[in-house]
Scaffold this motif. Structure first.
Motif, PDB file in Angstrom:
ATOM      1  N   ALA A 159      24.461   3.186  38.565  1.00 14.99           N
ATOM      2  CA  ALA A 159      23.514   3.587  39.608  1.00 14.99           C
ATOM      3  C   ALA A 159      22.147   3.013  39.277  1.00 14.99           C
ATOM      4  CB  ALA A 159      23.437   5.116  39.686  1.00 14.99           C
ATOM      5  N   SER A 160      21.277   3.029  40.271  1.00 12.22           N
ATOM      6  CA  SER A 160      19.903   2.571  40.061  1.00 12.22           C
ATOM      7  C   SER A 160      19.136   3.616  39.244  1.00 12.22           C
ATOM      8  CB  SER A 160      19.209   2.381  41.413  1.00 12.22           C
ATOM      9  OG  SER A 160      19.004   3.651  42.028  1.00 12.22           O
ATOM     10  N   PRO A 161      18.027   3.221  38.621  1.00 10.99           N
ATOM     11  CA  PRO A 161      17.205   4.205  37.920  1.00 10.99           C
ATOM     12  C   PRO A 161      16.768   5.358  38.825  1.00 10.99           C
ATOM     13  CG  PRO A 161      16.565   2.003  37.246  1.00 10.99           C
ATOM     14  CD  PRO A 161      17.540   1.838  38.398  1.00 10.99           C
ATOM     15  N   ALA A 162      16.451   5.071  40.078  1.00 16.96           N
ATOM     16  CA  ALA A 162      16.045   6.137  41.002  1.00 16.96           C
ATOM     17  C   ALA A 162      17.188   7.118  41.242  1.00 16.96           C
ATOM     18  CB  ALA A 162      15.579   5.542  42.333  1.00 16.96           C
ATOM     19  N   MET A 163      18.405   6.608  41.376  1.00 19.29           N
ATOM     20  CA  MET A 163      19.559   7.488  41.592  1.00 19.29           C
ATOM     21  C   MET A 163      19.843   8.302  40.342  1.00 19.29           C
ATOM     22  SD  MET A 163      21.717   8.369  43.941  1.00 19.29           S
ATOM     23  CE  MET A 163      21.875  10.040  43.377  1.00 19.29           C
ATOM     24  N   ILE A 164      19.673   7.715  39.174  1.00 25.35           N
ATOM     25  CA  ILE A 164      19.885   8.451  37.925  1.00 25.35           C
ATOM     26  C   ILE A 164      18.854   9.575  37.789  1.00 25.35           C
ATOM     27  CG2 ILE A 164      19.843   8.261  35.397  1.00 25.35           C
ATOM     28  CD1 ILE A 164      21.170   5.466  35.803  1.00 25.35           C
ATOM     29  N   ARG A 165      17.603   9.318  38.202  1.00 27.75           N
ATOM     30  CA  ARG A 165      16.600  10.395  38.214  1.00 27.75           C
ATOM     31  C   ARG A 165      17.005  11.497  39.185  1.00 27.75           C
ATOM     32  NH1 ARG A 165      13.200   6.112  37.283  1.00 27.75           N
ATOM     33  NH2 ARG A 165      12.870   5.675  39.499  1.00 27.75           N
ATOM     34  N   ALA A 166      17.508  11.118  40.361  1.00 24.80           N
ATOM     35  CA  ALA A 166      17.957  12.114  41.347  1.00 24.80           C
ATOM     36  C   ALA A 166      19.110  12.935  40.776  1.00 24.80           C
ATOM     37  CB  ALA A 166      18.369  11.432  42.645  1.00 24.80           C
ATOM     38  N   LEU A 167      20.014  12.297  40.032  1.00 27.64           N
ATOM     39  CA  LEU A 167      21.102  13.042  39.392  1.00 27.64           C
ATOM     40  C   LEU A 167      20.565  13.999  38.339  1.00 27.64           C
ATOM     41  CD1 LEU A 167      23.804  10.246  39.005  1.00 27.64           C
ATOM     42  CD2 LEU A 167      23.785  12.151  40.643  1.00 27.64           C
ATOM     43  N   GLY A 168      19.522  13.601  37.635  1.00 26.35           N
ATOM     44  CA  GLY A 168      18.881  14.491  36.661  1.00 26.35           C
ATOM     45  C   GLY A 168      18.332  15.738  37.335  1.00 26.35           C
ATOM     46  N   VAL A 169      17.697  15.565  38.484  1.00 21.13           N
ATOM     47  CA  VAL A 169      17.190  16.700  39.252  1.00 21.13           C
ATOM     48  C   VAL A 169      18.349  17.583  39.693  1.00 21.13           C
ATOM     49  CG1 VAL A 169      16.010  17.361  41.389  1.00 21.13           C
ATOM     50  CG2 VAL A 169      15.089  15.529  39.969  1.00 21.13           C
ATOM     51  N   PHE A 170      19.435  16.957  40.159  1.00 22.12           N
ATOM     52  CA  PHE A 170      20.630  17.712  40.547  1.00 22.12           C
ATOM     53  C   PHE A 170      21.140  18.551  39.380  1.00 22.12           C
ATOM     54  CE2 PHE A 170      25.381  17.449  40.371  1.00 22.12           C
ATOM     55  CZ  PHE A 170      25.655  18.445  41.306  1.00 22.12           C
ATOM     56  N   LEU A 171      21.221  17.975  38.187  1.00 18.91           N
ATOM     57  CA  LEU A 171      21.698  18.706  37.006  1.00 18.91           C
ATOM     58  C   LEU A 171      20.785  19.887  36.680  1.00 18.91           C
ATOM     59  CD1 LEU A 171      22.671  15.678  34.734  1.00 18.91           C
ATOM     60  CD2 LEU A 171      24.246  17.253  35.879  1.00 18.91           C
ATOM     61  N   ILE A 172      19.484  19.657  36.698  1.00 20.03           N
ATOM     62  CA  ILE A 172      18.540  20.726  36.388  1.00 20.03           C
ATOM     63  C   ILE A 172      18.615  21.845  37.418  1.00 20.03           C
ATOM     64  CG2 ILE A 172      16.066  21.277  36.247  1.00 20.03           C
ATOM     65  CD1 ILE A 172      15.785  18.437  34.912  1.00 20.03           C
ATOM     66  N   ASN A 173      18.656  21.472  38.698  1.00 22.44           N
ATOM     67  CA  ASN A 173      18.742  22.490  39.758  1.00 22.44           C
ATOM     68  C   ASN A 173      20.063  23.256  39.693  1.00 22.44           C
ATOM     69  OD1 ASN A 173      16.195  21.882  40.700  1.00 22.44           O
ATOM     70  ND2 ASN A 173      16.937  20.516  42.302  1.00 22.44           N
ATOM     71  N   ALA A 174      21.145  22.570  39.369  1.00 25.00           N
ATOM     72  CA  ALA A 174      22.441  23.249  39.250  1.00 25.00           C
ATOM     73  C   ALA A 174      22.418  24.256  38.102  1.00 25.00           C
ATOM     74  CB  ALA A 174      23.550  22.227  39.050  1.00 25.00           C
ATOM     75  N   ALA A 175      21.818  23.894  36.981  1.00 22.74           N
ATOM     76  CA  ALA A 175      21.711  24.828  35.860  1.00 22.74           C
ATOM     77  C   ALA A 175      20.905  26.060  36.266  1.00 22.74           C
ATOM     78  CB  ALA A 175      21.068  24.133  34.659  1.00 22.74           C
ATOM     79  N   TYR A 176      19.841  25.849  37.025  1.00 21.08           N
ATOM     80  CA  TYR A 176      19.041  26.969  37.522  1.00 21.08           C
ATOM     81  C   TYR A 176      19.887  27.886  38.407  1.00 21.08           C
ATOM     82  CZ  TYR A 176      15.505  29.587  40.042  1.00 21.08           C
ATOM     83  OH  TYR A 176      14.777  30.595  40.598  1.00 21.08           O
ATOM     84  N   GLU A 177      20.660  27.308  39.325  1.00 22.08           N
ATOM     85  CA  GLU A 177      21.529  28.093  40.208  1.00 22.08           C
ATOM     86  C   GLU A 177      22.570  28.879  39.411  1.00 22.08           C
ATOM     87  OE1 GLU A 177      21.549  28.761  43.548  1.00 22.08           O
ATOM     88  OE2 GLU A 177      19.577  27.822  43.484  1.00 22.08           O
ATOM     89  N   MET A 178      23.095  28.265  38.368  1.00 21.00           N
ATOM     90  CA  MET A 178      24.088  28.950  37.541  1.00 21.00           C
ATOM     91  C   MET A 178      23.465  30.118  36.786  1.00 21.00           C
ATOM     92  SD  MET A 178      26.333  25.799  36.097  1.00 21.00           S
ATOM     93  CE  MET A 178      27.294  24.778  37.203  1.00 21.00           C
ATOM     94  N   ASP A 179      22.252  29.924  36.288  1.00 18.85           N
ATOM     95  CA  ASP A 179      21.554  31.003  35.585  1.00 18.85           C
ATOM     96  C   ASP A 179      21.101  32.108  36.532  1.00 18.85           C
ATOM     97  OD1 ASP A 179      21.698  30.074  32.977  1.00 18.85           O
ATOM     98  OD2 ASP A 179      19.782  29.019  33.080  1.00 18.85           O
ATOM     99  N   THR A 180      20.494  31.726  37.631  1.00 20.16           N
ATOM    100  CA  THR A 180      19.859  32.679  38.533  1.00 20.16           C
ATOM    101  C   THR A 180      20.851  33.367  39.459  1.00 20.16           C
ATOM    102  OG1 THR A 180      17.864  31.346  38.479  1.00 20.16           O
ATOM    103  CG2 THR A 180      18.041  32.938  40.258  1.00 20.16           C
TER     104      THR A 180
END
Length: 86
Positions: A29-50
């Protein structure tokens, strides 16, 4: 350097839903898409915790998801899901 807890990964081949244990995941993936995936991972962890989410699909959060052009990423909450699919 980060310290890893145990991580398991499964995938499927196109046209099947049979789990296949993976030793490695490669993402092209492009660097921009990899950053977007990073945001997805962080937000998913938040949803799992919260919200105690059991699992979260990337395809559910992408307005233009298509199996012709994308791969779904499914994140499973280890505290909620059996780690060994049958």
């Amino acid at each position: 350097m980060i310290k890893l807890e145990p991580i398991k990964a499964w995938g499927t081949q196109p046209g099947t839903d049979k789990p296949l244990k993976l030793d490695e995941i490669s993402i092209l993936a492009s660097p921009a898409m990899i950053r977007a995936l990073g945001v997805f991972l962080i937000n998913a962890a938040y949803e799992m915790d919260t919200n105690e989410a059991e699992h979260i699909h990337l395809q559910d959060l992408a307005s233009n998801f298509s199996y012709d052009h994308h791969v779904d990423i499914v994140l499973n909450n280890k505290l909620k899901v059996n780690p060994d699919p049958k």
